[in-house]
Design a protein around this motif. Structure first.
Motif, PDB file in Angstrom:
ATOM      1  N   ASN A 162      -3.309  -0.093  -5.635  1.00 23.69           N
ATOM      2  CA  ASN A 162      -2.480   0.128  -4.121  1.00 23.69           C
ATOM      3  C   ASN A 162      -2.098   1.571  -3.831  1.00 23.69           C
ATOM      4  O   ASN A 162      -1.689   1.786  -2.579  1.00 23.69           O
ATOM      5  CB  ASN A 162      -1.389  -0.818  -4.039  1.00 23.69           C
ATOM      6  CG  ASN A 162      -0.432  -0.515  -5.199  1.00 23.69           C
ATOM      7  OD1 ASN A 162      -0.815  -0.099  -6.232  1.00 23.69           O
ATOM      8  ND2 ASN A 162       0.856  -0.453  -4.983  1.00 23.69           N
ATOM      9  N   ALA A 163      -2.577   2.585  -4.479  1.00 20.89           N
ATOM     10  CA  ALA A 163      -2.089   4.111  -4.123  1.00 20.89           C
ATOM     11  C   ALA A 163      -3.169   4.575  -3.473  1.00 20.89           C
ATOM     12  O   ALA A 163      -4.586   4.314  -3.767  1.00 20.89           O
ATOM     13  CB  ALA A 163      -2.065   4.593  -5.282  1.00 20.89           C
ATOM     14  N   ARG A 164      -2.731   5.305  -2.453  1.00 21.21           N
ATOM     15  CA  ARG A 164      -3.671   6.084  -1.567  1.00 21.21           C
ATOM     16  C   ARG A 164      -2.820   7.561  -1.811  1.00 21.21           C
ATOM     17  O   ARG A 164      -1.887   7.780  -1.391  1.00 21.21           O
ATOM     18  CB  ARG A 164      -3.565   5.705  -0.370  1.00 21.21           C
ATOM     19  CG  ARG A 164      -4.086   4.211  -0.037  1.00 21.21           C
ATOM     20  CD  ARG A 164      -5.350   4.021  -0.314  1.00 21.21           C
ATOM     21  NE  ARG A 164      -5.636   2.517   0.079  1.00 21.21           N
ATOM     22  CZ  ARG A 164      -5.700   1.679  -0.926  1.00 21.21           C
ATOM     23  NH1 ARG A 164      -5.217   1.967  -2.087  1.00 21.21           N
ATOM     24  NH2 ARG A 164      -5.925   0.469  -0.563  1.00 21.21           N
ATOM     25  N   THR A 166       0.987  -1.097   0.118  1.00 18.90           N
ATOM     26  CA  THR A 166       0.027  -0.124   0.258  1.00 18.90           C
ATOM     27  C   THR A 166       0.879   1.072  -0.090  1.00 18.90           C
ATOM     28  O   THR A 166       1.640   1.483   0.821  1.00 18.90           O
ATOM     29  CB  THR A 166      -1.015  -0.095   1.266  1.00 18.90           C
ATOM     30  OG1 THR A 166      -1.637  -1.226   1.325  1.00 18.90           O
ATOM     31  CG2 THR A 166      -1.878   1.098   1.112  1.00 18.90           C
ATOM     32  N   VAL A 167       0.761   2.015  -0.993  1.00 23.74           N
ATOM     33  CA  VAL A 167       1.535   3.349  -1.327  1.00 23.74           C
ATOM     34  C   VAL A 167       0.789   4.423  -0.906  1.00 23.74           C
ATOM     35  O   VAL A 167      -0.111   4.768  -1.552  1.00 23.74           O
ATOM     36  CB  VAL A 167       2.147   3.211  -2.639  1.00 23.74           C
ATOM     37  CG1 VAL A 167       3.239   4.308  -2.560  1.00 23.74           C
ATOM     38  CG2 VAL A 167       2.937   2.003  -2.944  1.00 23.74           C
ATOM     39  N   PHE A 168       1.251   5.459   0.063  1.00 26.01           N
ATOM     40  CA  PHE A 168       0.526   6.684   0.476  1.00 26.01           C
ATOM     41  C   PHE A 168       1.540   7.847  -0.139  1.00 26.01           C
ATOM     42  O   PHE A 168       2.520   7.998   0.291  1.00 26.01           O
ATOM     43  CB  PHE A 168       0.386   6.623   1.975  1.00 26.01           C
ATOM     44  CG  PHE A 168      -0.409   5.677   2.649  1.00 26.01           C
ATOM     45  CD1 PHE A 168      -1.548   6.066   2.938  1.00 26.01           C
ATOM     46  CD2 PHE A 168       0.208   4.623   2.951  1.00 26.01           C
ATOM     47  CE1 PHE A 168      -2.351   4.994   3.481  1.00 26.01           C
ATOM     48  CE2 PHE A 168      -0.575   3.399   3.731  1.00 26.01           C
ATOM     49  CZ  PHE A 168      -1.949   3.734   3.716  1.00 26.01           C
ATOM     50  N   GLU A 169       0.870   8.312  -1.335  1.00 26.80           N
ATOM     51  CA  GLU A 169       1.679   9.468  -1.781  1.00 26.80           C
ATOM     52  C   GLU A 169       1.058  10.814  -1.312  1.00 26.80           C
ATOM     53  O   GLU A 169      -0.025  11.013  -1.378  1.00 26.80           O
ATOM     54  CB  GLU A 169       1.040   9.526  -3.461  1.00 26.80           C
ATOM     55  CG  GLU A 169       1.605   8.172  -4.093  1.00 26.80           C
ATOM     56  CD  GLU A 169       1.772   8.222  -5.779  1.00 26.80           C
ATOM     57  OE1 GLU A 169       1.576   9.643  -6.001  1.00 26.80           O
ATOM     58  OE2 GLU A 169       1.917   7.528  -6.635  1.00 26.80           O
ATOM     59  N   VAL A 170       2.104  11.485  -0.614  1.00 28.69           N
ATOM     60  CA  VAL A 170       1.771  12.505  -0.138  1.00 28.69           C
ATOM     61  C   VAL A 170       2.478  13.889  -0.693  1.00 28.69           C
ATOM     62  O   VAL A 170       3.661  13.842  -1.095  1.00 28.69           O
ATOM     63  CB  VAL A 170       2.476  12.723   1.210  1.00 28.69           C
ATOM     64  CG1 VAL A 170       2.167  13.981   2.162  1.00 28.69           C
ATOM     65  CG2 VAL A 170       1.888  11.297   2.165  1.00 28.69           C
TER      66      VAL A 170
END
Length: 280
Positions: free
Chosen positions: A129-131, A102-106
């Protein structure tokens, strides 16, 4: 972000990763086949500079910096057992497309919105899987935005923060580190920073003089270029371990520097690896 516009440096970094595949020779340091597609209508112009003038130290230096830090970070990610990957200042990063975590792109809302528009225009589906976590890292709290996106603060994470700290003040950097200090102990952070004048080699000083001035003219000035001891002091104060500092030459396998093109390591950018040892 000047006037709420998307980051020009994000486009330049993606162009450098894309140009590595069309300008430089084998061996490849890092392969990002999506970088050119994500740039969309901007790709021809930005890659054209590298195609026409790729041997210029400033362009070769930009490619080396972009691909080395990406390779180092993804090698460390591959060795990590973390199931959550936080990408701070994601820009046009494409790592979520290559990941089963799970990838959290900030990123700043303007840049993140622009990236998603570019993906849609290029016909590149957003990975499941991107958040996406829109945050102004310099001013807004990070932890509540991450948890609202589904981030689990009870499990250690892997965090990358590449090509960003130079454009932030120490106050803003400490603000981000304090936000990360709410993560579980054992969370690993990889970031890069630029050395101060006097600690660079000649090629590094030349690159800094040209690129630093150009960045300032675009409204994205270099604000923080610290010595390693200064980096460690801030990390420890925020609950992290003193970092393992890796020069560009040592960040990838030695055989990747046995080249016939213009890519050479310089003493300018340093990669730092640290672990959260205690809550803030």
């Amino acid at each position: 972000m000047p006037n709420g516009q998307p980051s020009h440096t994000a486009a330049m970094a993606a162009a450098a990763r894309a140009a590595h595949l069309v300008v430089d020779h084998e061996p490849r340091i890092f392969t990002d086949p999506l970088a050119e597609r994500v740039l969309g209508e901007h790709a021809a112009e930005l890659l054209g500079y590298h195609r026409a003038h790729g041997d210029l130290p400033v362009l070769a230096g930009a490619r080396a910096q972009a691909v080395v830090r990406s390779r180092y970070a993804e090698d460390r990610l591959a060795a990590s057992r973390a199931t959550q990957h936080v990408v701070l200042g994601a820009g046009l990063d494409t790592s979520a497309h290559r990941s089963d975590r799970t990838v959290f792109e900030v990123d700043h809302p303007a840049t993140q919105r622009w990236k998603r528009e570019l993906l849609a225009a290029a016909g590149v589906p957003e990975p499941p899987n991107a958040r996406y976590v829109p945050v102004d890292l310099a001013a807004e709290p990070l932890a509540p935005r991450l948890t609202a996106a589904g981030f689990d603060v009870t499990r250690p994470a892997f965090v990358t923060w590449l090509g960003v700290t130079t454009y932030l003040s120490w106050a803003a950097i400490d603000h981000v580190l304090a936000g990360l200090a709410g993560c579980a102990p054992g969370t690993e952070l990889i970031f890069d920073y630029l050395l101060p004048p006097g600690a660079r080699d000649g090629a590094g000083e030349d690159y800094a003089a040209l690129v630093g001035r150009a960045a300032a003219e675009r409204g994205e000035p270099w604000l923080t270029c610290p010595a390693p001891v200064e980096v460690d002091a801030h990390l420890v104060a925020c609950g992290f371990t003193a970092a393992h500092h890796t020069a560009q030459r040592d960040a990838v396998a030695p055989e990747l520097w046995r080249r016939t093109d213009s890519l050479v390591p310089t003493r300018l950018a340093v990669l730092a690896r640290t672990t959260l040892s205690r809550p803030l």
